[in-house]
Design an enzyme around this catalytic site. Structure first.
Site, PDB file in Angstrom:
ATOM      1  N   LYS A  44     -67.243 -42.112  31.866  1.00 51.24           N
ATOM      2  CA  LYS A  44     -68.106 -43.150  31.302  1.00 51.24           C
ATOM      3  C   LYS A  44     -68.644 -42.652  29.967  1.00 51.24           C
ATOM      4  O   LYS A  44     -69.287 -41.611  29.907  1.00 51.24           O
ATOM      5  CB  LYS A  44     -69.258 -43.460  32.258  1.00 51.24           C
ATOM      6  CG  LYS A  44     -70.182 -44.581  31.789  1.00 51.24           C
ATOM      7  CD  LYS A  44     -69.499 -45.927  31.827  1.00 51.24           C
ATOM      8  CE  LYS A  44     -70.475 -47.042  31.398  1.00 51.24           C
ATOM      9  NZ  LYS A  44     -69.855 -48.366  31.425  1.00 51.24           N
ATOM     10  N   GLU A 186     -59.442 -62.059  37.328  1.00 47.39           N
ATOM     11  CA  GLU A 186     -59.441 -63.376  37.941  1.00 47.39           C
ATOM     12  C   GLU A 186     -60.732 -63.714  38.688  1.00 47.39           C
ATOM     13  O   GLU A 186     -60.862 -64.799  39.258  1.00 47.39           O
ATOM     14  CB  GLU A 186     -58.257 -63.504  38.907  1.00 47.39           C
ATOM     15  CG  GLU A 186     -56.901 -63.473  38.221  1.00 47.39           C
ATOM     16  CD  GLU A 186     -55.749 -63.649  39.192  1.00 47.39           C
ATOM     17  OE1 GLU A 186     -55.963 -63.412  40.411  1.00 47.39           O
ATOM     18  OE2 GLU A 186     -54.648 -64.018  38.751  1.00 47.39           O
TER      19      GLU A 186
END
Length: 223
Positions: A44, A186
């Site tokens: 990160k 999605e």
């Protein structure tokens, strides 16, 4: 999501906006690479809204099906943690600390000594400021361009995604950064199936026309 093409080095995972699915994408790509026998770790860039350990790294490891690694425990995968959930330039000011970009780079370099692929997840979108203009000002995309990292960009089918995606793609092209893959999440597709279907169609056509060598990956809604 087909990651069978050879991957080596550092790949920067960004998104068209915050909460678009960067952490899910990062963890899923890492898992696929693991399954193919690739030595991979996630990192990160800067984690805001966390203390002690990066929430996104925890998400990555969960999706990878592994526990926290030694490089997590020593902080190499999360070199900058800031408690306030905001843009890094503001979160660092509120914490009264400076964002040490050299430390982040050093951590990435050390991870590359241990792993073939490092998936480096950003904070927010590509034009998020890492440091304040008063200090010279570095945007996320400036940092990526400086290190010549290929980008994996996460998008979606929610309303506004076409505009946000095209703006991100223009910024990538203007800085001569290689776009490795566009990842379509999605998750938001059920908000309006007509909009999401057309967004997917439009973005795929745009990618084929303007970024012919770039991959198209999909994250299923059930993830």
């Amino acid at each position: 999501m087909n990651t069978t093409n050879p991957m080596q080095g550092v790949y920067f995972i960004s998104g068209i906006d915050t909460d678009i699915g960067k952490s899910i994408a990062t963890g899923m790509i890492a898992r696929r690479l693991q399954e193919q026998g690739v030595s991979v770790i996630t990192q990160k860039l800067i984690q805001t809204g966390s203390q002690g350990i990066s929430d996104d790294i925890i998400t990555h490891r969960s999706l990878m099906g592994v526990s926290l690694q030694a490089c997590d425990e020593c902080g190499e995968t999360m070199p900058v943690l800031l408690p306030y959930p905001a843009s890094p330039h503001l979160a660092s000011r509120l914490a009264d600390v400076s964002v040490d970009l050299a430390r982040i780079e050093h951590s990435t370099t050390k991870l590359l000594e241990l792993y073939s692929v490092v998936l480096l997840e950003g904070a927010g979108g590509l034009l998020v400021p890492l440091t304040d203009d008063e200090d010279g000002g570095v945007l996320t995309i400036d940092y990526v361009a400086r290190h010549d990292y290929p980008i994996i960009l996460v998008t979606s089918g929610r309303l506004g995604s076409i505009n946000h995606t095209l703006l991100s793609l223009e910024s990538i092209k203007n800085r001569n950064i290689r776009l490795h893959a566009l990842v379509y999440n999605e998750f938001h597709d059920d908000q309006d199936v007509l909009i999401s279907a057309d967004t997917k169609r439009y973005l795929q056509n745009h990618l084929n026309k303007h970024f012919g060598q770039t991959l198209w990956w999909t994250i299923p809604a059930m993830v």
